[in-house]
Structures are given as structure tokens and as C-alpha cells.
Design an enzyme around this catalytic site. Structure first.
Site, mmCIF file in Angstrom:
data_model
loop_
_atom_site.group_PDB
_atom_site.id
_atom_site.type_symbol
_atom_site.label_atom_id
_atom_site.label_comp_id
_atom_site.label_asym_id
_atom_site.label_seq_id
_atom_site.Cartn_x
_atom_site.Cartn_y
_atom_site.Cartn_z
ATOM 1 N N TYR A 123 0.819 -1.223 0.000
ATOM 2 C CA TYR A 123 0.000 0.000 0.000
ATOM 3 C C TYR A 123 0.847 1.265 0.000
ATOM 4 C CZ TYR A 123 -4.106 -2.818 0.696
ATOM 5 O OH TYR A 123 -5.106 -3.728 0.527
ATOM 6 N N LYS A 170 3.902 -14.272 5.444
ATOM 7 C CA LYS A 170 4.262 -15.220 4.383
ATOM 8 C C LYS A 170 5.789 -15.233 4.299
ATOM 9 C CE LYS A 170 2.980 -17.847 0.857
ATOM 10 N NZ LYS A 170 2.122 -19.048 0.961
ATOM 11 N N ASP A 203 -1.905 -18.055 4.127
ATOM 12 C CA ASP A 203 -2.847 -18.945 3.424
ATOM 13 C C ASP A 203 -3.449 -19.951 4.391
ATOM 14 O OD1 ASP A 203 -0.168 -19.636 3.476
ATOM 15 O OD2 ASP A 203 -0.167 -20.762 1.613
ATOM 16 N N ASP A 227 -6.083 -6.333 5.184
ATOM 17 C CA ASP A 227 -7.209 -5.905 4.362
ATOM 18 C C ASP A 227 -8.083 -7.114 4.025
ATOM 19 O OD1 ASP A 227 -8.845 -4.397 2.770
ATOM 20 O OD2 ASP A 227 -7.344 -3.872 1.277
#
Ligand code: NAD
Length: 332
Positions: A123, A170, A203, A227
Site C-alpha cells: 500500500y 508469508k 494462506d 485488508d
């Protein structure tokens, strides 16, 4: 009296914030609204989506309630929401997801909190074309940004007597960026021995949230995952219509629903005011107006539980204004 900046917003924003203004008035909330326009309306009038007087008002009052603002996809101006968070250094996005009896959803008794880093990650908006057929976006994660958001999550957990903080990342693939975020989280977790700590890959976390949401409590993560996962959490408790949020800095707080401006329903008196009301309730707690906050929350919960005067997304047929009137009636 607290002076609070009110940004009505775009699309359905004005009808939703007007619901809050009516409820606050009926509840006798000691708020003096300072209305400031931003978004599409000011863009058309003056070419600015975020006029300087909006920022001046929020900086002076330190607290704002904001309706959603429209951002054109792919082209046009960059997100005014992102600009507002950056200009006011609102580094923490707090998104609680809690079950309310009567709100149709797949689960009961969900009580989750997403703490989303609000300034960095993809972002940062540093992206460009590489020739005509490729594009590049740069993911920024800093030690400073990661430290303050993780610390915020642990402080929040401690202050609200929560049992666990899960850091979501991640880092198996993005070893530098998410690796740094995870390292910082592990370091800071050591300072909070009273709070359980664990990490999850994003995930796996998405799957776990859908399968076993009761295992989780406070979750802290970089911007993009926050988000997405906060929308998953909203889905677990009945959808965007009931998901509140707050953007917090060191001394400024801007409260807003998680959902967007739902432009197709603008002016139809149709959408669910719950998310905006719950954001405003969070604001009252922030201002130390606990009694009024609890009064409004209880009236809203009673209307939701009855399921009679609720909007279409909750299986009802009430208009925004009718649901608002029902909440006001419950407070009397
Ligand atoms: P959206 O949240 O506006 O709508 C998604 C879906 O949820 C739609 O079906 C909509 O009708 C429904 N919905 C949203 N709010 C609801 C409510 N209160 N009651 C009942 N149903 C509701 O998301 P979108 O369509 O992706 O975005 C529309 C615009 O909002 C875009 O310009 C986007 O950039 C902007 N947006 C702004 C914010 C913000 O201001 N913080 C956040 C998200 C999206």
C-alpha cells in the site's frame, strides 16, 4: 463536550453517518460534530479529494468519524483513505469481528480482532510500468513500522484482557519483508510473557479462520493480509454490514466502517447502518463515554436480536432510517 470531525463520505456514507448523528442525539452523547466534506464531492467542486480543512479539523479535534469514500479502480486519483491514513500517521487499523445474536452467519460466539498495519507493505503505492507489458509494485516493510504495530497489538491484547496474539505472514516466501515483520514480532512477544504468542502463514490462516475461528483471538499482520483477512472475519460474523473499524495513530483516531461506499445503493435508504454505528460506539469508548457507548450498543444489539427492524442484508425489509428509529426507540 467533545469536538469530533464528521466526514459524511461518498455513496451511502451520508445516510449512514446521518443515522449515527440521530442516534447520538437521542442518546444525549456529548458530541459537537464538525462536518467536513471529502471525496468525490469536493473533487468535483475543487479538484481535491482531501481538502486541507479536513486535515486541519481532524488534527485539532484528534477524533473523527468517517463515512466510506469512493476510489476509482485502475485509474483516476489514488485512494483518499490511504492518503488520510498517511497524512495523519494512522498506523494501526483495528477491526474487531464479533457475533451478535440475530445476525445471520455460519458461526456463533466469534470474537476476533484484526490489527492491520496501515502505512506500509504494497500500500506504499510505489509501482510503475516496466516497458509496456510488465508492471512492478514495491513492498515496503520497516523495523520501525513493524515494531509499532506489533507493540500496539500486544498492548491492545493486554488492555482488553485477551489471551493470545497471532502474527500472520508469508515469511516462507518473502524472507526479507515478511521475515523482518516476523522477527520483530517474535522479539516483542518476549516482552509480554502474560500473552500467548504464535505465528501463522497467511494462506493457512485463511483456511483456519473459516474452519476453526474459535482458536484465534487478536491477530496482527502487514497491510495487505489485514485488508483481506478482516473481510474474512467480517464474513464470519454476518458480513460487511456489521463490521466496524478504527484507524489509530499516537494521538489521532479516525473511526469508520470496514465496508466501502456501496454506490449502487446510494440515496436508497437501504443499507445496514450497524457497521457505522459500531464504529461510532468504538469512538465513544475511545473518548471515555462508556455509559453512552454501552447504551447505544445494547439498543442496537436488541434490535439485531429481534430481527424485525433490520435491513435487507440481515434478512429484513427495514430501511436504514427505520432501523435507526427502532434503535432510538429501544433507548427510551
Ligand atoms: P463495498 O463495501 O462498497 O461493497 C461490497 C458489497 O457489500 C456490495 O454488495 C455492497 O452493496 C455491500 N455493502 C457494503 N456496505 C454495506 C452495508 N452497510 N449494508 C449492506 N450491504 C453493504 O465495496 P466495493 O463495492 O468494493 O467498493 C465500493 C467503493 O468503496 C469503491 O470506490 C472502494 O474504493 C470504496 N471503499 C472505500 C472504503 C473506505 O472508505 N474505507 C473501504 C472499502 C472500499
Amino acid at each position: 463536550m467533545h469536538n469530533v470531525t464528521l466526514i459524511p463520505g461518498d455513496g451511502t456514507g451520508p445516510e449512514l453517518t446521518s443515522s449515527v448523528v440521530k442516534i447520538f442525539e437521542a442518546a444525549g452523547a456529548p458530541i459537537n460534530w464538525e462536518i467536513r466534506e471529502a471525496g468525490l464531492k469536493t473533487f468535483e467542486e475543487s479538484g481535491s479529494v482531501l481538502p486541507e480543512d479536513v486535515l486541519t479539523s481532524i488534527r485539532r479535534n484528534k477524533v473523527a468519524l468517517k463515512g466510506p469514500l469512493t476510489t476509482p479502480i485502475g485509474e483516476g486519483f489514488r485512494s483518499v483513505n490511504v492518503a488520510l491514513r498517511k497524512k495523519l500517521d494512522l498506523f494501526a487499523n483495528l477491526r474487531p469481528a464479533r457475533s451478535y445474536p440475530g445476525v445471520p452467519s455460519r458461526y456463533e460466539n466469534i470474537d476476533l480482532v484484526v490489527v492491520r498495519e496501515n502505512m506500509e507493505d504494497l500500500y506504499a503505492g510505489i509501482e510503475h510500468m516496466v516497458g509496456e507489458d510488465a508492471a512492478e509494485s514495491i513492498k515496503i516493510i520497516t523495523r520501525k513500522g513493524s515494531t509499532r504495530i506489533v507493540r500496539f497489538a500486544f498492548d491492545y491484547a493486554r488492555a482488553h484482557k485477551r489471551r493470545k496474539v497471532t502474527v500472520v505472514h508469508k515469511a516462507n516466501i518473502m524472507k526479507c519483508t515478511d521475515g523482518l515483520f516476523l522477527d520483530v514480532a517474535r522479539e516483542i512477544a518476549g516482552e509480554y510473557p502474560d500473552i500467548e504468542f504464535e505465528d501463522r502463514i497467511v494462506d493457512n490462516m485463511s483456511m483456519q479462520l473459516v474452519k476453526k475461528p474459535e482458536l484465534y483471538d487478536v491477530m496482527v499482520m502487514p497491510n495487505l493480509y489485514g485488508d483481506i483477512l478482516s473481510d474474512i472475519c467480517a464474513g464470519l460474523v454476518g458480513g460487511l454490514g456489521v463490521a466496524p473499524g478504527a484507524n489509530l495513530g499516537t494521538d489521532i483516531a479516525v473511526f469508520e466502517p470496514v465496508h466501502g461506499s456501496a454506490p449502487k445503493y446510494a440515496g436508497l435508504d437501504k443499507v445496514n447502518p450497524t457497521a457505522t454505528i459500531l464504529s461510532a460506539v468504538m469512538m465513544l469508548f475511545h473518548l471515555g463515554e462508556e455509559e453512552t457507548a454501552q447504551k447505544i450498543q445494547a439498543a442496537l444489539a436488541a434490535v439485531l436480536a429481534e430481527g424485525k427492524d433490520v435491513t435487507y442484508d440481515l434478512g429484513g425489509t427495514a430501511a436504514t432510517s427505520e432501523m435507526t428509529a427502532a434503535i432510538i426507540k429501544k433507548m427510551k
